[in-house]
Design an enzyme around this catalytic site. Sequence first.
Site, short mmCIF file in Angstrom:
data_model
loop_
_atom_site.label_atom_id
_atom_site.label_comp_id
_atom_site.label_asym_id
_atom_site.label_seq_id
_atom_site.Cartn_x
_atom_site.Cartn_y
_atom_site.Cartn_z
N ASP A 33 17.23 139.38 19.89
CA ASP A 33 18.12 138.39 20.49
C ASP A 33 18.82 137.62 19.36
O ASP A 33 18.21 137.26 18.37
CB ASP A 33 17.32 137.43 21.38
N ILE A 34 20.11 137.36 19.56
CA ILE A 34 20.91 136.68 18.54
C ILE A 34 20.51 135.20 18.40
O ILE A 34 20.76 134.59 17.36
CB ILE A 34 22.43 136.82 18.89
N ASN A 91 16.11 137.21 33.80
CA ASN A 91 16.88 136.23 34.57
C ASN A 91 17.83 136.97 35.50
O ASN A 91 18.48 137.95 35.10
CB ASN A 91 17.69 135.34 33.62
N GLU A 99 22.97 135.04 31.84
CA GLU A 99 24.24 134.86 31.12
C GLU A 99 25.00 136.18 30.95
O GLU A 99 26.22 136.20 31.06
CB GLU A 99 23.97 134.28 29.72
N VAL A 100 24.26 137.23 30.61
CA VAL A 100 24.93 138.50 30.32
C VAL A 100 24.73 139.45 31.51
O VAL A 100 23.58 139.76 31.88
CB VAL A 100 24.36 139.14 29.04
N HIS A 104 18.64 143.07 31.69
CA HIS A 104 17.86 143.07 30.46
C HIS A 104 16.55 142.35 30.68
O HIS A 104 16.46 141.43 31.50
CB HIS A 104 18.62 142.41 29.31
N HIS A 106 13.70 140.22 28.52
CA HIS A 106 13.35 139.55 27.27
C HIS A 106 11.87 139.83 26.99
O HIS A 106 11.03 139.77 27.90
CB HIS A 106 13.50 138.03 27.41
P1 5GP Z 1 20.17 135.82 29.82
O1 5GP Z 1 20.37 134.32 29.87
O2 5GP Z 1 21.35 136.56 30.36
O3 5GP Z 1 18.86 136.25 30.41
O4 5GP Z 1 20.02 136.17 28.28
C1 5GP Z 1 21.07 136.62 27.48
C2 5GP Z 1 20.55 136.67 26.07
O5 5GP Z 1 21.45 137.43 25.29
C3 5GP Z 1 20.44 135.29 25.40
O6 5GP Z 1 19.09 135.07 25.00
C4 5GP Z 1 21.41 135.39 24.22
O7 5GP Z 1 20.93 134.73 23.06
C5 5GP Z 1 21.54 136.89 24.01
N1 5GP Z 1 22.81 137.31 23.47
C6 5GP Z 1 24.04 136.93 23.91
N2 5GP Z 1 25.00 137.53 23.18
C7 5GP Z 1 24.34 138.33 22.29
C8 5GP Z 1 24.81 139.22 21.27
O8 5GP Z 1 26.00 139.41 21.04
N3 5GP Z 1 23.86 139.87 20.55
C9 5GP Z 1 22.52 139.70 20.78
N4 5GP Z 1 21.68 140.37 20.00
N5 5GP Z 1 22.05 138.86 21.73
C10 5GP Z 1 22.97 138.19 22.47
#
Ligand code: 5GP
Length: 120
Positions: A33-34, A91, A99-100, A104, A106
Amino acid sequence: MAYDPENVFAKILRGEIPCTRVYEDGHALAFEDINPQAPVHVLVIPKGAYVSMDDFSGAASDAEIAGFFRAVGAVARQLELANPGYRILANHGDDGMQEVPHFHVHIFGGRKLGPMLKRV
Ligand code: 5GP
């Protein structure tokens, strides 16, 4: 919700933006994760175009689902997290604060992770 092929994880899958790859097989890709929330914070994504847990669990084939969740376990073993332990989280949607929009999971580890949910 239709799948958006321009989402950031789709771009990572196509190699259009970089990631720190941890694991890859025919069903899944795992990368760091970034913005890590724990000493180990890895994302595992299926190779298929699924928006969310709801989409994946409803529309993916049995082989894709089995392959993906086997990959999640394999990543955790590769990272030597099975003992002392780790947490997985997915999520979904607005309340889940996804968010994405590419499904996915985690994987968190590397320290005692504390309570499952923050009280607000
Ligand atoms: P969500 O909130 O959708 O469950 O988690 C999305 C995750 O993707 C976040 O923890 C965020 O830090 C990670 N993320 C967003 N953009 C990028 C990216 O460009 N590269 C990587 N490696 N992680 C990302």
